[in-house]
Design a protein around this motif. Structure first.
Motif, PDB file in Angstrom:
ATOM      1  N   ILE A 228     -14.288   0.492 -18.018  1.00 16.92           N
ATOM      2  CA  ILE A 228     -13.403   0.018 -18.664  1.00 16.92           C
ATOM      3  C   ILE A 228     -11.967   0.095 -17.742  1.00 16.92           C
ATOM      4  CG2 ILE A 228     -11.858  -0.093 -20.645  1.00 16.92           C
ATOM      5  CD1 ILE A 228     -14.382   0.412 -22.226  1.00 16.92           C
ATOM      6  N   GLY A 229     -11.657   1.555 -17.635  1.00 19.09           N
ATOM      7  CA  GLY A 229     -10.843   2.129 -16.830  1.00 19.09           C
ATOM      8  C   GLY A 229     -10.736   1.416 -15.302  1.00 19.09           C
ATOM      9  N   LEU A 230     -11.913   1.214 -14.775  1.00 16.02           N
ATOM     10  CA  LEU A 230     -11.775   0.591 -13.538  1.00 16.02           C
ATOM     11  C   LEU A 230     -11.616  -0.866 -13.544  1.00 16.02           C
ATOM     12  CD1 LEU A 230     -12.431   0.654 -10.307  1.00 16.02           C
ATOM     13  CD2 LEU A 230     -14.793   0.200 -11.034  1.00 16.02           C
ATOM     14  N   LEU A 231     -11.767  -1.745 -14.527  1.00 16.59           N
ATOM     15  CA  LEU A 231     -11.475  -3.002 -15.002  1.00 16.59           C
ATOM     16  C   LEU A 231     -10.024  -3.054 -15.038  1.00 16.59           C
ATOM     17  CD1 LEU A 231     -14.293  -4.302 -17.071  1.00 16.59           C
ATOM     18  CD2 LEU A 231     -13.751  -5.110 -15.064  1.00 16.59           C
ATOM     19  N   VAL A 232      -9.273  -2.292 -15.973  1.00 17.01           N
ATOM     20  CA  VAL A 232      -7.963  -2.123 -16.267  1.00 17.01           C
ATOM     21  C   VAL A 232      -7.276  -1.913 -14.877  1.00 17.01           C
ATOM     22  CG1 VAL A 232      -6.034  -1.169 -17.495  1.00 17.01           C
ATOM     23  CG2 VAL A 232      -8.394  -1.619 -18.567  1.00 17.01           C
ATOM     24  N   GLY A 233      -7.617  -0.977 -14.128  1.00 20.13           N
ATOM     25  CA  GLY A 233      -7.065  -0.660 -13.009  1.00 20.13           C
ATOM     26  C   GLY A 233      -7.051  -1.841 -11.851  1.00 20.13           C
ATOM     27  N   CYS A 234      -8.114  -2.271 -11.886  1.00 15.36           N
ATOM     28  CA  CYS A 234      -8.177  -3.300 -10.755  1.00 15.36           C
ATOM     29  C   CYS A 234      -7.274  -4.576 -11.287  1.00 15.36           C
ATOM     30  CB  CYS A 234      -9.773  -3.921 -10.850  1.00 15.36           C
ATOM     31  SG  CYS A 234     -10.857  -3.152 -10.153  1.00 15.36           S
ATOM     32  N   ALA A 235      -7.120  -4.905 -12.574  1.00 16.63           N
ATOM     33  CA  ALA A 235      -5.966  -5.654 -12.905  1.00 16.63           C
ATOM     34  C   ALA A 235      -4.623  -5.560 -12.721  1.00 16.63           C
ATOM     35  CB  ALA A 235      -6.238  -6.003 -14.452  1.00 16.63           C
ATOM     36  N   LEU A 236      -4.292  -4.083 -12.593  1.00 13.28           N
ATOM     37  CA  LEU A 236      -3.184  -3.723 -12.175  1.00 13.28           C
ATOM     38  C   LEU A 236      -2.920  -3.741 -10.676  1.00 13.28           C
ATOM     39  CD1 LEU A 236      -2.401  -0.719 -14.653  1.00 13.28           C
ATOM     40  CD2 LEU A 236      -1.418  -2.889 -14.806  1.00 13.28           C
ATOM     41  N   LEU A 237      -3.970  -3.358  -9.915  1.00 12.24           N
ATOM     42  CA  LEU A 237      -4.029  -3.543  -8.418  1.00 12.24           C
ATOM     43  C   LEU A 237      -3.620  -4.907  -7.969  1.00 12.24           C
ATOM     44  CD1 LEU A 237      -6.920  -1.059  -7.703  1.00 12.24           C
ATOM     45  CD2 LEU A 237      -4.365  -0.629  -7.348  1.00 12.24           C
ATOM     46  N   ALA A 238      -4.404  -5.758  -8.641  1.00 11.37           N
ATOM     47  CA  ALA A 238      -4.386  -7.266  -8.469  1.00 11.37           C
ATOM     48  C   ALA A 238      -2.731  -7.674  -8.527  1.00 11.37           C
ATOM     49  CB  ALA A 238      -5.125  -8.018  -9.294  1.00 11.37           C
ATOM     50  N   VAL A 239      -2.140  -7.326  -9.758  1.00 12.34           N
ATOM     51  CA  VAL A 239      -0.795  -7.582  -9.926  1.00 12.34           C
ATOM     52  C   VAL A 239      -0.034  -6.920  -8.580  1.00 12.34           C
ATOM     53  CG1 VAL A 239       1.475  -7.133 -11.405  1.00 12.34           C
ATOM     54  CG2 VAL A 239      -0.745  -7.794 -12.292  1.00 12.34           C
ATOM     55  N   GLY A 240      -0.290  -5.618  -8.234  1.00 12.81           N
ATOM     56  CA  GLY A 240       0.320  -5.074  -7.114  1.00 12.81           C
ATOM     57  C   GLY A 240       0.166  -5.686  -5.863  1.00 12.81           C
ATOM     58  N   TYR A 241      -1.036  -6.425  -5.607  1.00 15.85           N
ATOM     59  CA  TYR A 241      -1.314  -7.199  -4.443  1.00 15.85           C
ATOM     60  C   TYR A 241      -0.604  -8.415  -4.416  1.00 15.85           C
ATOM     61  CZ  TYR A 241      -3.687 -10.068  -0.937  1.00 15.85           C
ATOM     62  OH  TYR A 241      -3.946 -10.712   0.067  1.00 15.85           O
ATOM     63  N   LEU A 242      -0.274  -9.013  -5.520  1.00 17.81           N
ATOM     64  CA  LEU A 242       0.318 -10.491  -5.585  1.00 17.81           C
ATOM     65  C   LEU A 242       1.887  -9.914  -5.432  1.00 17.81           C
ATOM     66  CD1 LEU A 242      -1.325 -11.946  -8.747  1.00 17.81           C
ATOM     67  CD2 LEU A 242      -1.573 -12.746  -6.397  1.00 17.81           C
ATOM     68  N   ARG A 243       2.267  -8.943  -5.849  1.00 11.23           N
ATOM     69  CA  ARG A 243       3.725  -8.631  -5.605  1.00 11.23           C
ATOM     70  C   ARG A 243       4.073  -8.169  -4.109  1.00 11.23           C
ATOM     71  NH1 ARG A 243       6.650  -4.264  -9.687  1.00 11.23           N
ATOM     72  NH2 ARG A 243       7.009  -5.715 -11.554  1.00 11.23           N
ATOM     73  N   SER A 244       3.270  -7.441  -3.627  1.00 15.62           N
ATOM     74  CA  SER A 244       3.671  -6.969  -2.049  1.00 15.62           C
ATOM     75  C   SER A 244       2.503  -7.127  -1.207  1.00 15.62           C
ATOM     76  CB  SER A 244       4.088  -5.625  -2.290  1.00 15.62           C
ATOM     77  OG  SER A 244       3.085  -4.950  -2.829  1.00 15.62           O
ATOM     78  N   ARG A 245       1.579  -7.726  -1.433  1.00 19.52           N
ATOM     79  CA  ARG A 245       0.233  -7.790  -0.729  1.00 19.52           C
ATOM     80  C   ARG A 245      -0.023  -6.474  -0.053  1.00 19.52           C
ATOM     81  NH1 ARG A 245       0.765 -12.037  -2.734  1.00 19.52           N
ATOM     82  NH2 ARG A 245       0.665 -14.118  -1.961  1.00 19.52           N
ATOM     83  N   PHE A 246       0.178  -5.303  -0.962  1.00 23.37           N
ATOM     84  CA  PHE A 246      -0.390  -4.009  -0.442  1.00 23.37           C
ATOM     85  C   PHE A 246       0.333  -3.443   0.767  1.00 23.37           C
ATOM     86  CE2 PHE A 246      -4.788  -4.475  -2.498  1.00 23.37           C
ATOM     87  CZ  PHE A 246      -4.262  -4.294  -3.715  1.00 23.37           C
ATOM     88  N   ARG A 247       1.683  -4.230   0.919  1.00 20.86           N
ATOM     89  CA  ARG A 247       2.492  -3.849   2.147  1.00 20.86           C
ATOM     90  C   ARG A 247       3.101  -2.105   1.653  1.00 20.86           C
ATOM     91  NH1 ARG A 247       7.188  -7.557   3.364  1.00 20.86           N
ATOM     92  NH2 ARG A 247       7.761  -7.161   1.077  1.00 20.86           N
ATOM     93  N   GLU A 248       2.934  -1.351   2.689  1.00 19.68           N
ATOM     94  CA  GLU A 248       3.298  -0.128   2.716  1.00 19.68           C
ATOM     95  C   GLU A 248       4.759   0.103   2.992  1.00 19.68           C
ATOM     96  OE1 GLU A 248       1.073   3.107   4.213  1.00 19.68           O
ATOM     97  OE2 GLU A 248      -0.519   1.571   5.038  1.00 19.68           O
ATOM     98  N   ILE A 249       5.257   1.032   2.355  1.00 22.14           N
ATOM     99  CA  ILE A 249       6.660   1.641   2.314  1.00 22.14           C
ATOM    100  C   ILE A 249       6.735   2.856   3.408  1.00 22.14           C
ATOM    101  CG2 ILE A 249       7.446   0.385   0.404  1.00 22.14           C
ATOM    102  CD1 ILE A 249       7.492   3.422  -0.733  1.00 22.14           C
ATOM    103  N   ASP A 250       7.937   3.452   3.552  1.00 25.41           N
ATOM    104  CA  ASP A 250       7.933   4.684   4.373  1.00 25.41           C
ATOM    105  C   ASP A 250       8.947   5.709   3.772  1.00 25.41           C
ATOM    106  OD1 ASP A 250       7.732   6.115   6.707  1.00 25.41           O
ATOM    107  OD2 ASP A 250       8.890   4.796   7.982  1.00 25.41           O
ATOM    108  N   VAL A 251       8.122   6.609   3.071  1.00 27.35           N
ATOM    109  CA  VAL A 251       8.987   7.629   2.406  1.00 27.35           C
ATOM    110  C   VAL A 251       8.745   8.930   2.856  1.00 27.35           C
ATOM    111  CG1 VAL A 251       9.376   6.348   0.407  1.00 27.35           C
ATOM    112  CG2 VAL A 251       7.283   7.656   0.587  1.00 27.35           C
ATOM    113  N   TYR A 252       9.422   9.963   2.840  1.00 29.96           N
ATOM    114  CA  TYR A 252       9.147  11.437   3.194  1.00 29.96           C
ATOM    115  C   TYR A 252       9.122  12.306   1.870  1.00 29.96           C
ATOM    116  CZ  TYR A 252       9.937   9.523   7.850  1.00 29.96           C
ATOM    117  OH  TYR A 252       9.829   8.639   8.883  1.00 29.96           O
ATOM    118  N   PRO A 253       8.193  12.407   1.116  1.00 28.95           N
ATOM    119  CA  PRO A 253       8.351  13.307  -0.181  1.00 28.95           C
ATOM    120  C   PRO A 253       8.705  14.590   0.134  1.00 28.95           C
ATOM    121  CG  PRO A 253       6.318  11.833  -0.018  1.00 28.95           C
ATOM    122  CD  PRO A 253       6.759  11.725   1.406  1.00 28.95           C
TER     123      PRO A 253
END
Length: 504
Positions: A228-253
């Motif tokens: 169930i966690g994987l299904l919900v997580g995949c749904a959120l990841l799909a939203v993230g893919y539609l938002r930015s196509r998994f494009r990375e940013i560039d940060v220095y934590p």
């Protein structure tokens, strides 16, 4: 190892229809995970983090397939066999995702991986050692009296592997949190759902691994929670893919974020809670309902995290408190203290501009803030910092242009960029494109040091597109004056340093 007790009882008590539906969900989750892995690689074949992500998602897909097999298997021998393979795979997955977490959207991805390489190598050896030295002795499958479900019991070696999986999962979440907290504005918006999706997946696994450690085992049906966690997580990841196509940013934590890690606090608090509940359950009974109670607590925490990460909700709460409790929307003393602390250690323009852009974005709820400085030698405006563009994207020629128009340099107050009809206004609008249609009008804020023109700050994509209040306009003017003053002092310092080197 197998406790062969009551095989006929198992066969009679378990319903094939229930098993079919449970295993079907696991296979669906596996397909979704594999699809996301393929999408990530097709989108970014050159990024190292993209390949770690794809490998991790394929691993989750395989783990979900093994879960489906275990949920549909009735024989004790077969169940013990597949559960052992699943446990070893989970240990490898923790290593793969840790490699992803320390490189994803990091400006210093290579250096970050080198800092973690020894721990990653050691973590790789653990599942190999468990497979070679303790295969067949990690798990024991039992049938408990008066129970229709199989009990997966862990031997000593299996418990050690479980501890390693739990620690590795916490490290994955901690590094993802560091990346998320280092991002700001539009860059944070781009990675938010990817981080949330992975957080759901791994917090669910923290729940199942903690159950296994508290009770030295778990019901076979507990693995449904991971599905169930994987299904919900995949749904959120799909939203993230539609938002930015998994494009990375560039940060220095910052490395100092560990001692304030929300992940560590949440996991520590959660483990403490289930430890106390486990003692209560052991003393007073009620173990059948404990798993549901613990899972409800985890879901509540996840939902609260989603709400707290929403910029729109946070803005509405702040405005509600200011309007109905007669409190100022901003505490000037705190803001200036933060600005002073952020800029006092700046020794160059990129550091100063990045700190200023981050503070402005967080203070005014503006997702896209870009700071442009005037290059007197080239007579151009140069993009120095942005909350919507990664540093590795700042080599694009479109962000540097000869637009030092008298109409621009004469601007002494903030202006509405949408209302500027001159050529320089059209140029600024072209190179500062908005991400959201409801983000309101873009605003330009000149950077000045007395009568000297230093540059420009462009504010775009304000949360909910709300107009600036009188209080915010005043605060914004003070911020630009402070940033202009510090930038001017840095310029004088560089000039003086250059002169000293010349004479030396």
């Amino acid at each position: 190892m197998i406790g062969c007790v009551g095989n006929d009882f198992i066969a009679q008590s378990r319903k094939s229809s229930a098993v079919t539906s449970e295993s079907t969900l696991a296979f669906i989750a596996a397909v979704l995970s594999a699809a996301l892995a393929v999408a990530a690689v097709l989108r970014n074949r050159r990024g190292g983090a993209a390949w770690w992500f794809a490998l991790g998602m394929f691993g989750l897909a395989l783990d979900s397939v093994l879960t489906g097999v275990c949920l549909s298997v009735i024989g004790l021998e077969k169940l013990a066999f597949w559960q052992e393979w699943a446990l070893i795979l989970k240990a490898f997955l923790a290593v793969i995702w840790l490699a992803f977490a320390v490189t994803y959207s990091r400006g210093d991805a290579g250096e970050s991986f080198r800092r973690w390489r020894i721990l990653i190598a050691i973590a790789c050896l653990l599942p190999v050692a468990a497979f070679v030295g303790f295969r067949g002795d990690l798990i024991q499958v039992l049938v408990r009296p008066n129970s229709t479900d199989l009990w997966i019991s862990f031997n000593s070696a299996g418990k050690i592997v479980n501890v390693a999986i739990l620690v590795g999962t916490v490290l994955v979440l901690m590094n993802l949190e560091r990346t998320f907290r280092a991002a700001v504005g539009t860059m944070q918006w781009r990675i938010k759902f990817l981080v949330l999706g992975l957080a759901v997946i791994f917090f669910t696994r923290i729940y199942t691994r903690s159950q296994a450690l508290v009770y030295s085992g778990h019901n076979n049906s507990l693995t449904e929670v991971e599905v169930i966690g994987l299904l919900v997580g995949c749904a959120l990841l799909a939203v993230g893919y539609l938002r930015s196509r998994f494009r990375e940013i560039d940060v220095y934590p910052s490395r100092a974020v560990l001692h304030t890690s929300i992940t560590v606090l949440l996991v520590g608090g959660y483990l403490f809670i289930i430890g106390v509940l486990a003692q209560i359950v052991a003393r007073y009974g009620g173990a059948a309902s404990f798993q549901l109670q613990a899972f409800v607590v985890l879901v509540a925490i996840a939902l609260l995290a989603v709400l707290l990460l929403s910029e729109k909700i946070r803005q509405r709460i702040k405005r509600f408190v200011s309007r109905h409790f007669s409190r100022p929307q901003y505490d000037f003393r705190i803001i200036w203290t933060q600005f002073t602390q952020a800029t006092s250690s700046a020794i160059d323009d990129p550091t100063l501009c990045a700190a200023s852009a981050k503070l402005i974005s967080e203070t005014f709820n503006v997702l896209s803030v870009s700071v442009w400085l005037f290059d007197e030698e080239k007579n151009k405006l140069r993009l120095e910092a942005s909350t919507s563009r990664a540093r590795n994207a700042m080599s694009d020629d479109a962000i540097e242009f000869s637009a030092i128009d008298p109409g621009l340099t004469k601007m002494r107050k903030a202006f509405d960029l949408e209302k500027i009809k001159d050529d320089w206004g059209r140029t600024l609008r072209q190179i500062s494109k908005t991400q959201f249609s409801e983000g309101g009008n873009r605003a330009g804020v000149p950077l000045l040091a007395g009568d000297r023109y230093l540059g420009l700050i462009i504010l775009a994509d304000r949360v909910n597109g709300v107009p600036y209040t009188v209080e915010e306009i005043e605060l914004r003017n003070h911020a630009r004056q402070r940033a202009g003053s510090v930038s001017n002092h840095l310029g004088l310092f560089r000039a003086r340093l250059k002169e000293c080197r010349f004479h030396a």
